[in-house]
Structure formats: structure tokens, C-alpha cells
Design an enzyme around this catalytic site. Sequence first.
Site, PDB file in Angstrom:
ATOM      1  N   CYS A   1      40.756  47.582  31.423  1.00 27.71           N
ATOM      2  CA  CYS A   1      40.261  46.488  32.260  1.00 27.71           C
ATOM      3  C   CYS A   1      38.740  46.612  32.327  1.00 27.71           C
ATOM      4  CB  CYS A   1      40.901  46.596  33.642  1.00 27.71           C
ATOM      5  SG  CYS A   1      40.398  45.269  34.739  1.00 27.71           S
TER       6      CYS A   1
ATOM      7  N   CYS B   1      29.956  39.520  41.907  1.00 32.71           N
ATOM      8  CA  CYS B   1      30.477  38.239  41.431  1.00 32.71           C
ATOM      9  C   CYS B   1      30.069  37.152  42.409  1.00 32.71           C
ATOM     10  CB  CYS B   1      32.002  38.288  41.317  1.00 32.71           C
ATOM     11  SG  CYS B   1      32.709  36.751  40.676  1.00 32.71           S
TER      12      CYS B   1
ATOM     13  N   CYS C   1      39.140  39.440  47.204  1.00 32.99           N
ATOM     14  CA  CYS C   1      38.619  40.290  46.134  1.00 32.99           C
ATOM     15  C   CYS C   1      37.469  41.154  46.650  1.00 32.99           C
ATOM     16  CB  CYS C   1      38.141  39.415  44.977  1.00 32.99           C
ATOM     17  SG  CYS C   1      37.292  40.339  43.703  1.00 32.99           S
TER      18      CYS C   1
ATOM     19  N   CYS D   1      40.156  46.271  41.685  1.00 29.14           N
ATOM     20  CA  CYS D   1      38.818  45.927  41.218  1.00 29.14           C
ATOM     21  C   CYS D   1      37.796  45.911  42.347  1.00 29.14           C
ATOM     22  CB  CYS D   1      38.913  44.556  40.561  1.00 29.14           C
ATOM     23  SG  CYS D   1      37.411  43.665  40.491  1.00 29.14           S
TER      24      CYS D   1
HETATM   25  S1  SF4 Z   1      38.662  37.543  41.762  1.00 25.62           S
HETATM   26 FE1  SF4 Z   1      36.755  38.644  42.321  1.00 25.62          FE
HETATM   27  S2  SF4 Z   1      35.739  39.081  40.378  1.00 25.62           S
HETATM   28 FE2  SF4 Z   1      37.282  37.488  39.974  1.00 25.62          FE
HETATM   29  S3  SF4 Z   1      36.197  35.544  40.197  1.00 25.62           S
HETATM   30 FE3  SF4 Z   1      37.072  35.991  42.216  1.00 25.62          FE
HETATM   31  S4  SF4 Z   1      35.441  37.098  43.318  1.00 25.62           S
HETATM   32 FE4  SF4 Z   1      34.914  37.126  41.145  1.00 25.62          FE
END
Ligand code: SF4
Length: 379
Positions: A104, A111, A118, A342
Site C-alpha cells: 500500500c 491529503c 480518514c 492509513c
Molecule cells: S480517504 Fe483519506 S487519503 Fe483518501 S482521499 Fe479521503 S482524506 Fe484523502
Amino acid sequence: MAGNLLDYDLEGLAAFCDSLGEKRFRAVQLYRWMHQKGQADFELMSDLAKSLRGKLAGVAEVRSLPLISEHVSADGTTKWLFDVGAGNAVETVFIPETDRGTLCVSSQAGCAVGCRFCSTGHQGFSRNLSTGEIVAQLWFAEHRMRQTLNLKEGERAIDNVVMMGMGEPLQNYAALLPALRTMLDDHAYGLSRRRVTVSTSGVVPMIDRLREDCPVALAVSLHAPNDALRDNLVPLNRKYPIAELLDACSRYLQSAPRDFITFEYCMLDGVNDTPELAHELVRLVKHRISCKINLIPFNPFPASGLLRSSRERVQAFAQVLQAAGIVTTVRKTRGDDIDAACGQLAGEVQDRTNARVRLAQQREMQRAVIPIVVNGIRA
Ligand code: SF4
């Protein structure tokens, strides 16, 4: 600083060698040494002409990422944290399978999409990774795991790459594309298109670009069957709503190496996990798009204010989908003991920087645009 040769796909490396007055076959030799053998020292690339080695010295290098830490879970899942400068770190995770393994890979430090569930999204956006920084994760992991697993010459440790680490890969397209080409190139890692997956939160125009430039397997973070709920969970939905996203997925299937799109659906207790929403999801995708749905148990982290759905709730949701004939899997949680979700380790590094302040500012801006309340939770 000398140029990093990990920044190049084969065409780029051939152009670089050409600029040094060297023929294309020299670029192929160099590319194979770097990626197939994991060699970073030009002097040890024994069949490379001495004159080329001389030219490379001082102007080029094979530069990996500085390693901050390595955590190995009881189940063999291995997570590396790499330093990408200015207080930022990115994560790469190796997940062993029966035969080989899945890697991964991260595409950005932080982000900008800011999905609510997330950990990376909660850190805000720092910067795009370069092609070399994306490829370096695979370069390091492949050669590290070959040693760890004691593989023989020519055996590979990684046969599956998922761009599902930190970041939205399709918001870093210019760096992503050469990285994908290196993953697929037979002179480098030789991975099958079916076994390289780009996971996106739904950047519609770039899904179309990827279809034209380098169609690999596609996973889409769906997480909700309607726009009201998805706007809340995946803020990018306000720009590219579900109908547009599904149309882009249908177009993608015309060139995709697999005949289905994988929809990721993170199961959040009391938010998106009810049987009614499962039925709505069936109505959304059935007869419209060939897909597989992957239900992901949420990995809770304190700042999210969200909880993992119970096992029973996940099973009930899965049963509704399966009864409707939709291929549905429930992702196994791996590496729980090393925070393999993550963004969790990188978040600890980022907490020492101003990431939370940046995120608060980004969220305030999002709220100022469209305040929405779904299931009692404000986006
Ligand atoms: S899941 Fe996390 S890393 Fe993926 S687009 Fe959404 S905020 Fe960004």
C-alpha cells in the site's frame, strides 16, 4: 543536488541518457539494475560501461526515502514511516499474502480531500510526493522484503500494489503516471495492470485521463449511497456528485483491465451502516455498473469522533448486498497492533507540526461553503 533516477519511467530515463550522449539500451541496463536488482551504487552495476558510470557520478543518484521507523505486526504486516522533510512523514504498508504480498503506497504528504473517517484527511494537506518518492516506497519495500523473506534471485516479494496509502493519487497525477509506468514495466517491476490499483475519492476528470493514459485497476471510495450523506463523508462529492462519478466509472470500464470497479465502503457505526442504506446502495449500483463492494471496518482514531460498526451490523449490511447478487467482501483488518490504518503513524509525526491548525482552517472554509447536517453530524 544530483537528479534522482527514481523520478524517471523508462522513456524519461532514455531521454536523460540521451542528454548524456548514451544510447537507449544503456537506459534499459540502468533501469534494470535499479529496479530489478535494487542496486543504488553505479560502481556496482558491473555491466554498465565505465564511461557511463563516470558520467552519472555527481549528476545523478538513486535516492530512496529516509526511513524513520519500521513496525512489524504479529501477522507479518510491515509498516514503514518515511521522512519527506519539513516535519512530514508518509507511510507504506506491506501486507503478506499466502504467496507474495501487497504493498500500500502513499502519493501525498497529507491529503486535501478531508474525508471524515480518514486519519490522513484529518492532518490536512502538506505537499505532493514526486514520482521518485512514490517509486522509492516500492523500491525499498521490494528489496527489503526479498531479504527479510530470504527470496532467491529473480523471486519477487510484491505482486500487488494499491495506491491507497496517504493522499488522493489523482490529485497528484503528473507524478503518479510515470510511477505507474515503472510499476508495470517489464524491465522494472513487471506488475500486471490488474494488480496495480489506483484508489480515488472520485476526481472525475482524472479518472477519464487515467483511462486514456494508463488504465490499471480502479477502486473508488464510495462510503455512501446518496449525495447528502456522501457530501458529509467525502467533501469532494460536492464537486463531483455520485451520478457523475458512476458515469466516469462506466467509461473507465471500457478500457479497464478488470471488468468491474471496486467500491470501498468504510463502515461507520450509526452513520452509513443501516439496512436501509444497504438497500439504497443496491438500487444505486445494480443494473447500472459492474462492481464489487468492499466493506471496510473503520479503524477508529480519537479526532474522528466516529466508531466502528459492530461485526453483526457489517454482516447484515453485507447480506443485503449479497442477496441482491452484488459481489461483496469484508476486508480483514491487518496490523491492528501497529496502527496500520492509513495516516495513523504519520499523524503522530504531523502532530508535532502545525497540521491540525491547517486542517481546522481547511474545514472552516468547507463549512463556509455548504453547511450540511446528516444523521445529526455536521460536515
Ligand atoms: S480517504 Fe483519506 S487519503 Fe483518501 S482521499 Fe479521503 S482524506 Fe484523502
